[in-house]
Scaffold this active site. Structure first.
Site, mmCIF file in Angstrom:
data_model
loop_
_atom_site.group_PDB
_atom_site.id
_atom_site.type_symbol
_atom_site.label_atom_id
_atom_site.label_comp_id
_atom_site.label_asym_id
_atom_site.label_seq_id
_atom_site.Cartn_x
_atom_site.Cartn_y
_atom_site.Cartn_z
ATOM 1 N N LYS A 163 0.842 -1.194 0.000
ATOM 2 C CA LYS A 163 0.000 0.000 0.000
ATOM 3 C C LYS A 163 0.880 1.247 0.000
ATOM 4 O O LYS A 163 1.840 1.343 0.780
ATOM 5 C CB LYS A 163 -0.903 -0.003 1.232
ATOM 6 C CG LYS A 163 -1.857 -1.191 1.309
ATOM 7 C CD LYS A 163 -2.946 -1.108 0.257
ATOM 8 C CE LYS A 163 -3.963 -2.230 0.421
ATOM 9 N NZ LYS A 163 -5.106 -2.087 -0.516
ATOM 10 N N ASP A 188 -0.539 -0.476 -4.463
ATOM 11 C CA ASP A 188 -1.958 -0.117 -4.426
ATOM 12 C C ASP A 188 -2.106 1.213 -3.702
ATOM 13 O O ASP A 188 -1.713 1.356 -2.547
ATOM 14 C CB ASP A 188 -2.740 -1.214 -3.705
ATOM 15 C CG ASP A 188 -4.246 -0.979 -3.736
ATOM 16 O OD1 ASP A 188 -4.689 0.010 -4.356
ATOM 17 O OD2 ASP A 188 -4.975 -1.785 -3.129
ATOM 18 N N GLU A 213 -2.095 0.357 -8.682
ATOM 19 C CA GLU A 213 -3.528 0.127 -8.621
ATOM 20 C C GLU A 213 -4.272 1.350 -8.084
ATOM 21 O O GLU A 213 -3.917 1.888 -7.042
ATOM 22 C CB GLU A 213 -3.796 -1.085 -7.717
ATOM 23 C CG GLU A 213 -5.230 -1.548 -7.698
ATOM 24 C CD GLU A 213 -5.406 -2.810 -6.867
ATOM 25 O OE1 GLU A 213 -6.545 -3.292 -6.792
ATOM 26 O OE2 GLU A 213 -4.414 -3.298 -6.283
ATOM 27 N N ASP A 238 -9.429 -0.669 -10.044
ATOM 28 C CA ASP A 238 -10.076 -1.522 -9.061
ATOM 29 C C ASP A 238 -11.449 -0.941 -8.758
ATOM 30 O O ASP A 238 -12.449 -1.298 -9.377
ATOM 31 C CB ASP A 238 -9.193 -1.608 -7.812
ATOM 32 C CG ASP A 238 -9.800 -2.419 -6.675
ATOM 33 O OD1 ASP A 238 -10.879 -3.007 -6.861
ATOM 34 O OD2 ASP A 238 -9.202 -2.450 -5.592
ATOM 35 N N LYS A 262 -12.772 -8.261 -8.735
ATOM 36 C CA LYS A 262 -13.244 -8.821 -7.471
ATOM 37 C C LYS A 262 -14.720 -9.161 -7.642
ATOM 38 O O LYS A 262 -15.529 -8.255 -7.893
ATOM 39 C CB LYS A 262 -13.077 -7.812 -6.327
ATOM 40 C CG LYS A 262 -11.627 -7.459 -6.020
ATOM 41 C CD LYS A 262 -11.552 -6.389 -4.947
ATOM 42 C CE LYS A 262 -10.092 -6.030 -4.641
ATOM 43 N NZ LYS A 262 -9.992 -4.890 -3.709
#
Length: 368
Positions: A163, A188, A213, A238, A262
């Site tokens: 992250k 991300d 991301e 995402d 997802k």
């Protein structure tokens, strides 16, 4: 599928290690397990993967519970659903609320696969017998990130995601690359940046990342296209992609080179497969992201990841990565960097009712 009843099980379990992003820290994970029971006594299982607070999307466990009880289950009670894709069409009258929809849609997929006496992966069109595993590192310090990466590589993981945010990107990635120059590494951002940070993000090109991301707004597609033209590093979308139409729009203006699929975020396995198929035609890479799920949702993710387009290791870590004990048997494990795709009917795992009952916070049944 003639349905006799739907049961909801609210569960809550502490993570073995708190999970931290710039948006907050998750120490305890709530979830809703959905059991769809047919007239023949066969059960299919799904899981609501929203978080307790709306930091990832607008949905929460409480909004999912509301949608299931007051809208989705009543809709199901009025229809005969012969295939899980019919549930997606049925739920289209309700705007968004993708995670609530996915939770029951995925239970229908499990039930349908069991009635066909077929592994869910095969029913979806999957061809792999094992899928590569990646892992997410979310900690407060660079030293702790390095230590976790070392541990996960020793356990066989082949890809690591960290992250980042404007105050914690260059130094973190620099330290990781110094220690692991050939690691499959991705970052991300969870929408931590704006276009004003373009020069800062361009500096990260030197770290040879698999992708960055969702660097910009959680619902943005247009500005990501502007940013992608300035970066060598592929952008992965995402949160922006909650439907096939979103994927089409993103591809049309070249907003990204990768999409994280997802099932919970896009409304279930049916929509996820359609996005996968579209991306394969467009040359957009895909991978299956995680939501700190319990074992039922993770089992669905394994089945989805067996499709041929999922070439990037997904967030398919072992059950022991997060839980002292998971809610499925056997627990998911990573062996030499891969997770085996079950060959039993449905999701291929049994429910660990002992653990479910230990973590249960509510139980409700709706007779249809």
């Amino acid at each position: 599928m003639n349905i006799k009843s739907v049961k909801l099980y609210g569960i809550k379990m502490p993570l073995k290690v708190p999970f931290t992003t710039h948006l907050g820290t998750v120490s305890d994970r709530e979830g809703i397990l959905i059991e769809v029971i047919g007239q023949d006594g066969i059960s299919g299982y799904g899981e609501a993967v929203a978080f307790s607070s709306p930091w990832y999307t607008e949905e929460t466990i409480q909004t999912c519970l509301h949608m299931l009880k007051d809208f989705l289950i009543p809709l199901v009670s009025k229809q005969t659903i012969s295939h899980p894709e019919e549930a997606t069409a049925l739920f289209s009258s309700i705007k968004r609320n993708q995670m609530a929809k996915a939770s029951i849609e995925m239970a229908f997929w499990d039930l349908h696969a069991k009635r066909q006496n077929m592994p869910l992966a095969k029913l979806l069109g999957g061809t792999r017998t094992s899928v590569p595993a990646g892992v997410v590192v979310g900690t407060k310090t660079i030293q702790e990130s390095i230590r976790q990466i070392q541990d996960y590589l020793a356990k066989g993981y082949t890809r690591v995601k960290v992250k980042i945010n404007p105050g914690n990107d260059f130094q973190l990635l620099s330290e990781i690359r110094q220690n692991y120059p050939f690691l499959q590494l991705m970052a991300d951002a969870n929408s931590a940046y704006t276009l004003d940070d373009t020069e800062q993000l361009k500096v990260l090109d030197q770290f040879n990342l698999l992708m960055i991301e969702q660097p910009l707004g959680h619902d943005d597609i247009v500005e990501h296209a502007v940013l992608q033209r300035s970066l060598k590093t592929p952008i992965c979308l995402d949160e922006s992609i909650i439907s096939l139409d979103d994927a089409r729009k993103a591809a049309g203006i070249q907003s990204c080179r990768v999409i994280n699929i997802k099932p919970g975020r896009v409304g279930g396995l049916g929509p996820a497969k359609k996005i996968h198929d579209f991306c394969m035609l467009q040359g957009i890479k895909v991978w299956c992201g995680g939501m700190l799920e319990f074992g039922v949702s993770r089992a669905h993710n394994i089945a989805l990841s067996s499709l041929s387009g999922f070439t990037i290791p997904g967030d398919l870590s072992s059950s022991s990565r997060y839980w002292e004990e998971d809610i499925i048997l056997p627990e998911i494990s990573v062996e030499n960097g891969y997770v085996s795709v079950p060959d039993k009917p449905g999701i291929g795992f049994d429910l660990n009712w002992k653990r479910i009952n230990e973590t249960l916070i509510f139980e409700e049944e709706y007779i249809l």
